[in-house]
Design an enzyme around this catalytic site. Structure first.
Site, PDB file in Angstrom:
ATOM      1  N   CYS A  37       1.074  -0.919  -0.062  1.00  5.52           N
ATOM      2  CA  CYS A  37      -0.013  -0.069  -0.177  1.00  5.52           C
ATOM      3  C   CYS A  37       0.859   1.088  -0.002  1.00  5.52           C
ATOM      4  O   CYS A  37       0.384   2.444   0.179  1.00  5.52           O
ATOM      5  CB  CYS A  37      -0.845   0.012   1.137  1.00  5.52           C
ATOM      6  SG  CYS A  37      -1.984  -1.330   1.212  1.00  5.52           S
ATOM      7  N   CYS A 107      -2.875   9.021   5.465  1.00  6.55           N
ATOM      8  CA  CYS A 107      -1.730   8.936   6.475  1.00  6.55           C
ATOM      9  C   CYS A 107      -1.827   9.462   7.893  1.00  6.55           C
ATOM     10  O   CYS A 107      -1.544   8.861   8.719  1.00  6.55           O
ATOM     11  CB  CYS A 107      -0.618  10.169   6.148  1.00  6.55           C
ATOM     12  SG  CYS A 107      -0.068   9.805   4.569  1.00  6.55           S
TER      13      CYS A 107
END
Lengths: 128, 406
Positions: A37, A107
């Site tokens: 990812c 994030c």
């Protein structure tokens, strides 16, 4: 994409990079994400057993600038907090502090996951 | 090297306009501003003359006849015109098109659009080095096949496909052969007749010309190819592409073609030397993977994956000084890592870790030396932050780890 000065500062001068001894009973380790990812975060907390306060936090992150800055910021925020206070850190706090653009919100989610996962690891180790 | 200097290693994305090109273009904005289609006065004649000259300069560069040059707004439009134009023109012959997984989006998405209209498209796989398999290509051809579209050189890894061999197969089966040669024209010697290319798309801004102008080469004899226009209007460019010609852009394109023809050989020699230095020095870093073909490749480009480091983060360590590209998802609009690298068989992790460095006419050795150091430092820094680098060094099998995918 122009990043905020705060984000760039955390990226260029990341705080609390490193590794704590995960074998220690008072250390909780969270490892989240996957190389496929494009981001992997490892966040560790060391708890002072008498006061229950996080006395140290360290991270290492494989990822983009926002992922590194998010984890660096998270470790700063964790130090000095109790477990309960740490568990209440919300990813949107990180988004606001670093002014993350929408495509980078994941994030901050990852950083929140890493905190929760480190806490869980500590709690499991210390479950009576 | 000054700290504030910007080093451009992204010449496969676009190139700067050569000052000599700009100089040639300038008179065609305000002085000779005529419409090249104005047949009855001197303003028009001046523009038409300039376009004719450019047409010849470009035709000479690729070994074509000037009448085979169709001007467009860029390579994307030329790809669209070629593929959709052939599909429409030859639909009574068949509805099958063959292309490859590593083509540019301008080709892939055009093919996808045609699929929605009932055309059938075969997407060939490529080898680990990026080459199509000729036997697979031949086996994919059917009686309904009308077009094979395979790029000359790949934009991400620089692999060069065997054009002549592909054409031989197409000719044998009486199928048209189109190539997106955007990355190759002006950098490699190309003769469309000798290579047997029937349609070829390319653009000025990848070869030190201006943005906003491209060409579709359409063969006029053996075979005589026709494409159905994709835009209605005044019937410019032999009815294949309507719209007032971008005269200054075309003049610049012509000049750029002329310069490439003169300087190509020396430039390729110089750039491949610099590229080899860059590549060799960066390959000395631990755990680096080379992406592409070691032999059949463009002279100015290298693509490397730095294991256990994410490309966008890596770029952020030096992007105040160096401009280049990454196959990382974080640098793409789609948030997917490079489909080209994945088509080579690279895992997503290696695609995320890739950098593409493409040198150009104005790249100096000093800049390459600076880049080597900056990229190495960046990799070391990012690895010092990377938990998977630490795990790798501890001998942990990363494939065996149960990751929490998100």
């Amino acid at each position: 994409m122009a990043y905020s000065d705060k984000l760039l500062d955390h990226f260029k001068h990341p705080k609390n990079v490193g590794t704590l001894d995960k074998a220690k009973k008072n250390v909780g380790t969270g490892l989240v994400g996957a190389p496929e990812c494009g981001d992997v975060m490892r966040l560790q907390i060391e708890i002072d057993e008498e006061s229950g306060i996080i006395k140290d936090a360290k991270f290492k992150t494989f990822g983009c600038g926002s992922a590194i800055a998010s984890s660096s910021l998270a470790t700063e925020w964790l130090k000095g907090k109790t477990i309960n206070e740490a568990a209440s850190i919300d990813n949107m706090d990180i988004v606001e502090e670093l002014e993350l653009p929408p495509v980078k919100i994941h994030c901050s989610v990852l950083a929140e996951d890493a905190i929760k996962s480190a806490i869980k690891d500590y709690q499991e180790k210390n479950a009576k | 090297m000054k700290n504030n200097q910007l080093i451009y290693l992204d010449n496969s994305a676009t190139t700067p306009c050569d000052p000599r090109v700009v100089e040639a273009m300038v008179p065609y904005f305000s002085q000779h501003f005529g419409n090249a289609a104005s047949r009855n006065h001197s303003f028009g004649w001046a523009a038409e003359g300039a376009v004719d000259k450019a047409r010849k300069q470009i035709a000479d560069l690729i070994g074509a006849d000037p009448r085979e040059i169709i001007f467009t707004s860029g390579a994307t439009e030329a790809d669209n015109l070629a593929i959709k134009g052939v599909a429409e023109m030859y639909k009574r012959k068949g509805n099958h098109i063959i292309t490859a997984e590593t083509e540019h989006k301008a080709v892939l998405d055009t093919c996808k659009a045609l699929e929605k209209e009932g055309y059938e498209v075969t997407y060939l796989k490529v080898s680990r080095q990026g080459l199509v398999d000729l036997a697979e290509l031949e086996a994919a051809i059917k009686p309904t096949t009308i077009l094979v579209s395979l790029m000359f050189a790949n934009n991400e890894i620089g692999v060069v496909q065997p054009m002549k061999a592909i054409s031989d197969i197409c000719v044998k089966h009486e199928v048209l052969f189109m190539s997106d040669a955007t990355q190759a024209v002006g950098k490699l010697p190309i003769n469309v007749r000798e290579l047997g290319i029937h349609l070829m798309a390319f653009s000025a801004h990848k070869m030190y010309g201006p943005k906003g102008v491209g060409v579709l080469y359409v063969s006029r004899k053996s075979p005589r190819v026709k494409v159905t226009a994709q835009m209605d209007g005044g019937g410019h460019e032999r009815g294949m592409r309507s719209g007032t010609l971008n005269v200054p852009g075309i003049v610049g394109f012509g000049k750029a073609a002329e310069l490439c023809q003169q300087e190509m050989e020396a430039e390729a020699t110089r750039l491949s030397k610099l590229r080899d230095k860059l590549e060799t020095e960066l390959m000395k870093v631990e755990e680096v993977v080379f992406n592409g073909h070691p032999e059949f490749r463009m002279p100015h480009l290298t693509n490397l994956s730095f294991k256990h480091v994410e490309g966008e983060g890596l770029m952020m360590t030096f992007n105040e000084n160096i401009a280049l590209s990454s196959g990382s998802a974080c640098t793409s609009a789609s948030l997917e890592p490079s489909y080209v690298l994945k088509a080579l068989g690279l895992g997503d992790d290696l695609a995320h870790s890739s950098l593409r460095m493409s040198l150009g006419r104005f790249t100096t050795e000093e800049e390459v030396d600076f880049a080597i150091k900056a990229i190495r430092d960046g990799v070391n820094h990012m690895r010092s932050l990377s938990p998977i680098w630490e795990m790798y060094q501890e001998g942990i099998d990363l494939d065996a780890v149960e990751w929490s995918e998100h």
